[in-house]
Design an enzyme around this catalytic site. Structure first.
Site, short mmCIF file in Angstrom:
data_model
loop_
_atom_site.label_atom_id
_atom_site.label_comp_id
_atom_site.label_asym_id
_atom_site.label_seq_id
_atom_site.Cartn_x
_atom_site.Cartn_y
_atom_site.Cartn_z
N LYS A 312 0.79 -1.00 0.14
CA LYS A 312 -0.35 0.15 0.04
C LYS A 312 0.48 1.14 0.08
O LYS A 312 2.09 1.17 0.23
CB LYS A 312 -0.66 0.09 1.29
CG LYS A 312 -1.94 -0.83 1.43
CD LYS A 312 -2.81 -0.78 2.67
CE LYS A 312 -3.87 -1.66 2.67
NZ LYS A 312 -4.56 -1.26 1.26
N ARG A 386 -10.35 -11.67 1.36
CA ARG A 386 -10.88 -13.20 0.72
C ARG A 386 -10.20 -14.05 0.89
O ARG A 386 -11.00 -15.18 0.80
CB ARG A 386 -10.74 -11.96 -1.02
CG ARG A 386 -10.07 -11.95 -1.66
CD ARG A 386 -10.41 -11.09 -2.96
NE ARG A 386 -11.01 -9.80 -2.62
CZ ARG A 386 -10.48 -8.59 -3.49
NH1 ARG A 386 -11.20 -9.23 -4.83
NH2 ARG A 386 -10.83 -7.70 -2.74
N1 BES Z 1 -8.38 -3.49 3.93
C1 BES Z 1 -8.05 -3.50 2.64
C2 BES Z 1 -9.65 -2.88 2.41
C3 BES Z 1 -9.88 -1.56 3.44
C4 BES Z 1 -9.25 -0.55 2.94
C5 BES Z 1 -10.62 -0.91 4.03
C6 BES Z 1 -10.01 1.03 2.82
C7 BES Z 1 -10.59 -0.08 4.95
C8 BES Z 1 -10.05 1.39 4.39
C9 BES Z 1 -8.29 -4.74 1.57
O1 BES Z 1 -7.21 -5.52 2.24
C10 BES Z 1 -7.58 -4.20 0.34
O2 BES Z 1 -6.46 -3.42 -0.01
N2 BES Z 1 -8.41 -4.41 0.11
C11 BES Z 1 -7.95 -3.94 -1.82
C12 BES Z 1 -8.86 -4.96 -2.75
C13 BES Z 1 -8.15 -4.80 -4.33
C14 BES Z 1 -6.10 -5.00 -4.29
C15 BES Z 1 -8.96 -5.22 -5.11
C16 BES Z 1 -8.56 -2.24 -2.11
O3 BES Z 1 -9.76 -2.53 -1.93
O4 BES Z 1 -8.15 -1.59 -2.38
MN MN Z 2 -5.32 -5.72 2.10
#
Ligand code: BES
Ligand code: MN
Ligand code: ZN
Length: 541
Positions: A312, A386
């Site tokens: 991230k 997931r």
């Molecule tokens: N934990 C995150 C989702 C999230 C984002 C929760 C912001 C709370 C606030 C999750 O694991 C994630 O990173 N999801 C990605 C998925 C993508 C790579 C397909 C996302 O939402 O960007």
């Molecule tokens: Mn994630």
């Protein structure tokens, strides 16, 4: 091991106003005010409330002061307050409860929260609850069994609102910034049965305590809330939880149980993963066609989500200690069951790990084999929730539940779609969805249905495995994630709550305090309580 419960909050009781005001009568006296076409009005019956002499206030002084209200623009809307101060003695806080015909328990929850916030440094508050207000609460749809007595529902909601609004996570503060400590709230009434009020207070404390447990876990810094610590905290919380057995699987057991999703995500971390299974057996079960209904709860437990090798951005990582909110919520909810007399079986499952980019981390292109034998190509290691939920859901359906609910801070796309106050809900079963919606309404949590659009299933077709863990960039991210989860529920009635937005609050307002919110605990608990008195018909097996 850190002491993981270092938050403070108010203590609520019913009836005993005398000990609240003596020796120091400088308390906040909260009185409901209703909105009407003729301006804010006090509900009937306030003048009959017996107030201790030390207060220097009698019942007739509790009516809304019309001139002051119009000067300050106080209309009596839900959540508004009008504070009347004279010197440093008691204050009277008129607490808006909206229009009488729109009164709900959630309005009362927010009213108590508003009172606690208005009480400020006085730290002690009293909520005057007239029977006329309680009598206006909706009775629920006729086709369902009656709801609990309205006085109980009212005092439960007031208790929840007061405790949740007063929650402060003080673990790492060397001094209390607010100065005053929030201490106590008493609910007083002239003509409601004290035993019924007290039972509502007791239940409200159980529910609020569960929510605060979830908040504490979320608020703890990620390096001290590791999978092992989370497991120990759950162990501790569930120890006196009447009827709950917690099993904790370590890494060896997770491997021998073939939880390939959880193992894959855990590879990049120096901290070992854990898998939590908490089983609640009701002492007094309800039966449907000779079986006790069984609800499985599954919660995403990423104690820190760095994204893994698909790292991230710094900004994207700031709040990622929140990524175990689903796990915290399901453990909190199962812990409340015994003390609330829930009459269905509940199994709460939480796969718990960090998602880190260590030298042994899983790589984009890796293929994982999930518990149920299906394979997932990992093309983005940041879509890790997931992967661990696929194992959690596979385990859940093996236990032959009637309903599966999962809670997960799953997608940033859910925050884009619904913002910070609303969770997305997906379900493969209309009855479960409508029950969940009713429970959320009663609990005062916002959820909104999004479609399980089957036409997007091909988006997760993989070139090499049964599926891949991401869909098309920028398209229906929350739906695609939910569709992947659906591949692991084996057709069992199921609902998925994407709580990425509401798991965390940016501000302290209403019943929320900045940081972890414990979102979902109240809805799940309400859902389980309603199934206890009004079970779903047995599912076809
Ligand atoms: N934990 C995150 C989702 C999230 C984002 C929760 C912001 C709370 C606030 C999750 O694991 C994630 O990173 N999801 C990605 C998925 C993508 C790579 C397909 C996302 O939402 O960007
Ligand atoms: Mn994630
Ligand atoms: Zn995540």
């Amino acid at each position: 091991m850190p002491d993981w419960r270092r938050s403070t909050r108010i203590d609520v009781t019913a009836g005993d106003l005398r000990s609240l005001v003596s020796p120091n009568p400088a308390v906040a006296l909260g009185v409901p005010a209703l909105q009407s076409d003729d301006g804010p009005q006090s509900p009937p019956g306030l003048s009959t409330v017996a107030l201790p002499g030390e207060l220097g206030i009698d019942g007739s002084q509790l009516a809304v002061p019309g001139r002051l209200a119009s000067l300050r623009g106080f209309a009596g809307k839900a959540g508004e307050t009008l504070v009347v101060t004279e010197g440093d003695g008691p204050i009277v806080v008129h607490v808006g409860c909206g229009r009488i015909e729109a009164l709900t328990t959630d309005v009362l929850r927010r009213a108590a929260a508003a009172l606690v916030r208005a009480a400020g440094r006085r730290g002690r508050a009293c909520f005057v609850l007239p029977a006329s207000l309680v009598a206006a609460l909706p009775t629920g749809p006729a086709e369902h069994p009656p709801l609990p007595p309205p006085a109980r529902r009212a005092s439960q909601a007031l208790t929840e609102g007061a405790v949740l609004a007063s929650y402060r996570y003080t673990a790492y503060r060397s001094h209390d910034e607010d100065g005053g400590q929030i201490e106590a709230m008493v609910i007083v009434s002239a003509d409601l049965e004290p035993e019924i009020l007290a039972e509502g207070v007791r239940r409200g404390e159980v529910v609020a305590d569960a929510v605060c447990f979830a908040r504490d876990l979320v608020n703890e810094p990620p390096s001290s809330m590791t999978p092992r610590v989370l497991a120990a905290a759950a162990q501790d919380y569930l120890a006196d939880g009447a009827g709950v057995q917690l099993e904790v699987w370590d890494e060896d057991r997770i491997r021998s149980e073939r939880l390939g999703g959880l193992l894959g995500v855990a590879r990049g971390s120096a901290e070992p993963p854990r898998l939590l299974i908490a089983c609640y057996e009701p002492a007094d079960p309800v039966e449907v066609s000779g079986r006790v209904p069984h609800v499985a709860l599954v919660g995403k437990g990423i104690t820190f989500d760095s994204g893994g090798l698909s790292l991230k951005t710094p900004d994207g990582m700031v709040t990622m200690k929140t990524d175990m909110s689903g796990a915290a919520a399901v453990m909190a909810a199962v812990g409340a069951c015994g003390r609330l007399g829930v009459r269905v079986r509940v199994t709460a499952i939480a796969p718990v790990t960090e998602n880190m980019p260590g030298g042994r981390a899983q790589k984009p292109g890796d293929v994982l084999t999930i518990r149920n034998g299906r394979t997932i190509e990992v093309l983005n290691t940041d879509a890790e929730g997931r992967l661990v939920l696929a194992d959690g859901l596979s385990l859940a359906v093996e236990r032959d539940p009637d309903v599966v609910l999962d809670l997960a801070t799953l997608t940033g796309a859910a925050v884009v779609a619904l913002g910070r106050t609303i969770a997305g809900v997906f379900a493969n079963d209309d009855a479960v969805l409508s029950r969940l919606q009713q429970a959320a309404d009663q609990a005062g949590e916002r959820i909104w249905a999004l479609p399980l659009a089957q036409e997007y299933v091909p988006d997760i077709d993989s070139d090499v495995a049964d599926m891949k863990n991401v869909g098309k960039a920028g398209q229906a991210g929350s739906i695609v994630a939910a569709l992947l989860l659906e591949q692991f529920v084996a057709g069992v009635p199921w609902a998925h709550l994407d709580i990425a937005g509401p798991a965390r609050s940016d501000e302290s307002t209403g019943v929320l305090t900045k940081g972890g919110t414990g979102f979902g605990v109240r809805t799940v608990v309400e859902f389980l309580e309603r199934l206890s008195s009004d079970p779903l018909p047995a599912r076809q097996r």
